[in-house]
Design a protein around this motif. Sequence first.
Motif, PDB file in Angstrom:
ATOM      1  N   ALA A  43      53.472  45.351  41.772  1.00 45.15           N
ATOM      2  CA  ALA A  43      53.922  44.306  40.849  1.00 45.15           C
ATOM      3  C   ALA A  43      54.338  44.950  39.523  1.00 45.15           C
ATOM      4  O   ALA A  43      54.054  46.123  39.282  1.00 45.15           O
ATOM      5  CB  ALA A  43      52.797  43.298  40.636  1.00 45.15           C
ATOM      6  N   ASP A  44      54.985  44.176  38.651  1.00 42.14           N
ATOM      7  CA  ASP A  44      55.377  44.764  37.366  1.00 42.14           C
ATOM      8  C   ASP A  44      54.560  44.224  36.191  1.00 42.14           C
ATOM      9  O   ASP A  44      54.951  44.358  35.042  1.00 42.14           O
ATOM     10  CB  ASP A  44      56.888  44.625  37.122  1.00 42.14           C
ATOM     11  N   THR A  45      53.402  43.631  36.525  1.00 40.76           N
ATOM     12  CA  THR A  45      52.448  43.242  35.472  1.00 40.76           C
ATOM     13  C   THR A  45      51.047  43.655  35.915  1.00 40.76           C
ATOM     14  O   THR A  45      50.783  43.804  37.122  1.00 40.76           O
ATOM     15  CB  THR A  45      52.426  41.714  35.244  1.00 40.76           C
ATOM     16  N   LEU A  46      50.144  43.802  34.943  1.00 47.82           N
ATOM     17  CA  LEU A  46      48.751  44.143  35.269  1.00 47.82           C
ATOM     18  C   LEU A  46      48.135  43.022  36.095  1.00 47.82           C
ATOM     19  O   LEU A  46      47.424  43.263  37.070  1.00 47.82           O
ATOM     20  CB  LEU A  46      47.940  44.362  33.985  1.00 47.82           C
ATOM     21  N   GLN A  47      48.414  41.774  35.678  1.00 52.44           N
ATOM     22  CA  GLN A  47      47.857  40.627  36.402  1.00 52.44           C
ATOM     23  C   GLN A  47      48.358  40.609  37.850  1.00 52.44           C
ATOM     24  O   GLN A  47      47.587  40.380  38.786  1.00 52.44           O
ATOM     25  CB  GLN A  47      48.249  39.338  35.678  1.00 52.44           C
ATOM     26  N   GLY A  48      49.662  40.876  38.022  1.00 50.17           N
ATOM     27  CA  GLY A  48      50.246  40.878  39.368  1.00 50.17           C
ATOM     28  C   GLY A  48      49.611  41.947  40.250  1.00 50.17           C
ATOM     29  O   GLY A  48      49.317  41.709  41.425  1.00 50.17           O
ATOM     30  N   ASN A  49      49.371  43.129  39.672  1.00 47.87           N
ATOM     31  CA  ASN A  49      48.754  44.205  40.453  1.00 47.87           C
ATOM     32  C   ASN A  49      47.292  43.905  40.784  1.00 47.87           C
ATOM     33  O   ASN A  49      46.825  44.180  41.896  1.00 47.87           O
ATOM     34  CB  ASN A  49      48.813  45.526  39.690  1.00 47.87           C
ATOM     35  N   ALA A  50      46.568  43.335  39.806  1.00 45.69           N
ATOM     36  CA  ALA A  50      45.157  43.013  40.053  1.00 45.69           C
ATOM     37  C   ALA A  50      45.067  41.981  41.182  1.00 45.69           C
ATOM     38  O   ALA A  50      44.230  42.093  42.088  1.00 45.69           O
ATOM     39  CB  ALA A  50      44.498  42.493  38.775  1.00 45.69           C
ATOM     40  N   LEU A  51      45.974  40.998  41.143  1.00 46.86           N
ATOM     41  CA  LEU A  51      46.006  39.979  42.205  1.00 46.86           C
ATOM     42  C   LEU A  51      46.334  40.620  43.554  1.00 46.86           C
ATOM     43  O   LEU A  51      45.683  40.345  44.566  1.00 46.86           O
ATOM     44  CB  LEU A  51      47.056  38.914  41.872  1.00 46.86           C
ATOM     45  N   GLN A  52      47.343  41.482  43.553  1.00 48.85           N
ATOM     46  CA  GLN A  52      47.770  42.123  44.804  1.00 48.85           C
ATOM     47  C   GLN A  52      46.622  42.914  45.452  1.00 48.85           C
ATOM     48  O   GLN A  52      46.398  42.835  46.661  1.00 48.85           O
ATOM     49  CB  GLN A  52      48.933  43.066  44.483  1.00 48.85           C
ATOM     50  N   LYS A  53      45.886  43.649  44.624  1.00 48.61           N
ATOM     51  CA  LYS A  53      44.774  44.463  45.160  1.00 48.61           C
ATOM     52  C   LYS A  53      43.658  43.566  45.705  1.00 48.61           C
ATOM     53  O   LYS A  53      43.103  43.822  46.776  1.00 48.61           O
ATOM     54  CB  LYS A  53      44.203  45.375  44.059  1.00 48.61           C
ATOM     55  N   GLU A  63      36.103  37.985  52.427  1.00 46.65           N
ATOM     56  CA  GLU A  63      34.927  37.976  51.529  1.00 46.65           C
ATOM     57  C   GLU A  63      35.369  37.904  50.065  1.00 46.65           C
ATOM     58  O   GLU A  63      36.454  38.365  49.711  1.00 46.65           O
ATOM     59  CB  GLU A  63      34.130  39.285  51.701  1.00 46.65           C
ATOM     60  N   ASP A  64      34.472  37.364  49.229  1.00 51.73           N
ATOM     61  CA  ASP A  64      34.748  37.362  47.794  1.00 51.73           C
ATOM     62  C   ASP A  64      34.860  38.798  47.292  1.00 51.73           C
ATOM     63  O   ASP A  64      34.108  39.694  47.729  1.00 51.73           O
ATOM     64  CB  ASP A  64      33.630  36.634  47.032  1.00 51.73           C
ATOM     65  N   CYS A  65      35.791  39.014  46.379  1.00 57.37           N
ATOM     66  CA  CYS A  65      36.036  40.382  45.922  1.00 57.37           C
ATOM     67  C   CYS A  65      36.686  40.344  44.534  1.00 57.37           C
ATOM     68  O   CYS A  65      37.025  39.275  44.029  1.00 57.37           O
ATOM     69  CB  CYS A  65      36.935  41.119  46.901  1.00 57.37           C
ATOM     70  N   PHE A  66      36.849  41.517  43.956  1.00 57.39           N
ATOM     71  CA  PHE A  66      37.587  41.593  42.692  1.00 57.39           C
ATOM     72  C   PHE A  66      38.300  42.928  42.615  1.00 57.39           C
ATOM     73  O   PHE A  66      37.963  43.884  43.327  1.00 57.39           O
ATOM     74  CB  PHE A  66      36.667  41.369  41.476  1.00 57.39           C
ATOM     75  N   ALA A  67      39.338  42.957  41.745  1.00 55.75           N
ATOM     76  CA  ALA A  67      40.112  44.180  41.545  1.00 55.75           C
ATOM     77  C   ALA A  67      40.445  44.274  40.073  1.00 55.75           C
ATOM     78  O   ALA A  67      40.412  43.269  39.355  1.00 55.75           O
ATOM     79  CB  ALA A  67      41.388  44.115  42.357  1.00 55.75           C
ATOM     80  N   ASP A 125      36.523  32.481  47.369  1.00 54.43           N
ATOM     81  CA  ASP A 125      37.034  31.531  48.362  1.00 54.43           C
ATOM     82  C   ASP A 125      38.566  31.524  48.369  1.00 54.43           C
ATOM     83  O   ASP A 125      39.192  30.461  48.493  1.00 54.43           O
ATOM     84  CB  ASP A 125      36.512  30.108  48.076  1.00 54.43           C
ATOM     85  N   GLY A 126      39.155  32.696  48.176  1.00 54.37           N
ATOM     86  CA  GLY A 126      40.617  32.818  48.225  1.00 54.37           C
ATOM     87  C   GLY A 126      41.331  32.382  46.967  1.00 54.37           C
ATOM     88  O   GLY A 126      42.562  32.412  46.909  1.00 54.37           O
ATOM     89  N   LYS A 127      40.562  31.978  45.924  1.00 55.34           N
ATOM     90  CA  LYS A 127      41.219  31.522  44.684  1.00 55.34           C
ATOM     91  C   LYS A 127      41.072  32.584  43.594  1.00 55.34           C
ATOM     92  O   LYS A 127      39.962  33.040  43.310  1.00 55.34           O
ATOM     93  CB  LYS A 127      40.587  30.222  44.184  1.00 55.34           C
ATOM     94  N   PRO A 128      42.194  32.978  42.961  1.00 53.64           N
ATOM     95  CA  PRO A 128      42.114  34.010  41.923  1.00 53.64           C
ATOM     96  C   PRO A 128      41.738  33.450  40.552  1.00 53.64           C
ATOM     97  O   PRO A 128      42.103  32.326  40.212  1.00 53.64           O
ATOM     98  CB  PRO A 128      43.538  34.570  41.885  1.00 53.64           C
ATOM     99  N   ARG A 129      41.019  34.255  39.792  1.00 50.58           N
ATOM    100  CA  ARG A 129      40.644  33.919  38.407  1.00 50.58           C
ATOM    101  C   ARG A 129      40.716  35.236  37.632  1.00 50.58           C
ATOM    102  O   ARG A 129      40.315  36.276  38.158  1.00 50.58           O
ATOM    103  CB  ARG A 129      39.219  33.366  38.410  1.00 50.58           C
ATOM    104  N   TYR A 130      41.250  35.176  36.394  1.00 51.85           N
ATOM    105  CA  TYR A 130      41.539  36.425  35.686  1.00 51.85           C
ATOM    106  C   TYR A 130      40.675  36.616  34.435  1.00 51.85           C
ATOM    107  O   TYR A 130      40.340  35.647  33.754  1.00 51.85           O
ATOM    108  CB  TYR A 130      43.015  36.461  35.275  1.00 51.85           C
ATOM    109  N   PHE A 131      40.383  37.865  34.142  1.00 48.82           N
ATOM    110  CA  PHE A 131      39.614  38.241  32.956  1.00 48.82           C
ATOM    111  C   PHE A 131      40.307  39.452  32.339  1.00 48.82           C
ATOM    112  O   PHE A 131      40.762  40.329  33.074  1.00 48.82           O
ATOM    113  CB  PHE A 131      38.172  38.592  33.337  1.00 48.82           C
ATOM    114  N   GLU A 132      40.355  39.478  30.985  1.00 46.07           N
ATOM    115  CA  GLU A 132      41.096  40.565  30.357  1.00 46.07           C
ATOM    116  C   GLU A 132      40.277  41.267  29.294  1.00 46.07           C
ATOM    117  O   GLU A 132      39.468  40.629  28.607  1.00 46.07           O
ATOM    118  CB  GLU A 132      42.369  39.976  29.729  1.00 46.07           C
TER     119      GLU A 132
END
Length: 195
Positions: A43-53, A63-67, A125-132
């Motif tokens: 992706a071309d944003t940090l958020q996009g890459n974090a989501l992709q991973k 399973e629940d996870c984070f990147a 549960d498949g839903k993304p949430r972001y922290f910066e």
Amino acid sequence: MKKLIFATNNSHKLQEVRELLQGIVDVVSLAEIGLTGDIPETADTLQGNALQKAQWVYERTGEDCFADDTGLEVEALHGAPGVYSARYAGEHCTYKDNVDKLLSALEGNKNRKADFRTVVCLMEDGKPRYFEGRVDGEILTECYGSEGFGYDPIFMPERFSVSFAEMPIEIKNSISHRGRAIQQLVDYLKSNHEA
Ligand code: IMP
């Protein structure tokens, strides 16, 4: 304790994040669940890459996870290398290649201002949430210290007189981009998952 898979193959990040989430979340590595392969980050944003991973792991495990995804933004270079920090000196480059390229790009430049920014994507549960998280500082003119990884030897956070690579992990974690983003994640988990 809640279990979360951390979508990274970077052992330094794993160590930092485990330290930060000790006693709060059981951080499971990809190695521990036998998940191998290159995690995409196109992706071309940090958020996009974090989501992709995070999505890459979620699709394979359910399973629940984070990147996390991090960029070093240098003012004199108009925010570069930014989202391209990992491959600043080209495909398959080393941390040293990136550091050398950045030192050359800033040679003789008096404006050394820079920041690190991290976006963490939590997938529940498949839903993304972001922290910066973000830390301001400056790029040194040569390498100092041997702790940490990446651009740590040439980044000095503001109000400090040493580089990230000269700090014990707990001090870096207490002020760093990743530390601050993970702290937001901790606050969220604490307020939403009280037993
Ligand atoms: P990533 O895409 O989140 O893995 O981060 C991109 C690049 O930024 C990495 O390959 C490192 O070179 C650099 N980086 C990420 N986090 C840090 C850090 O905490 N210190 C120094 N460099 C970092």
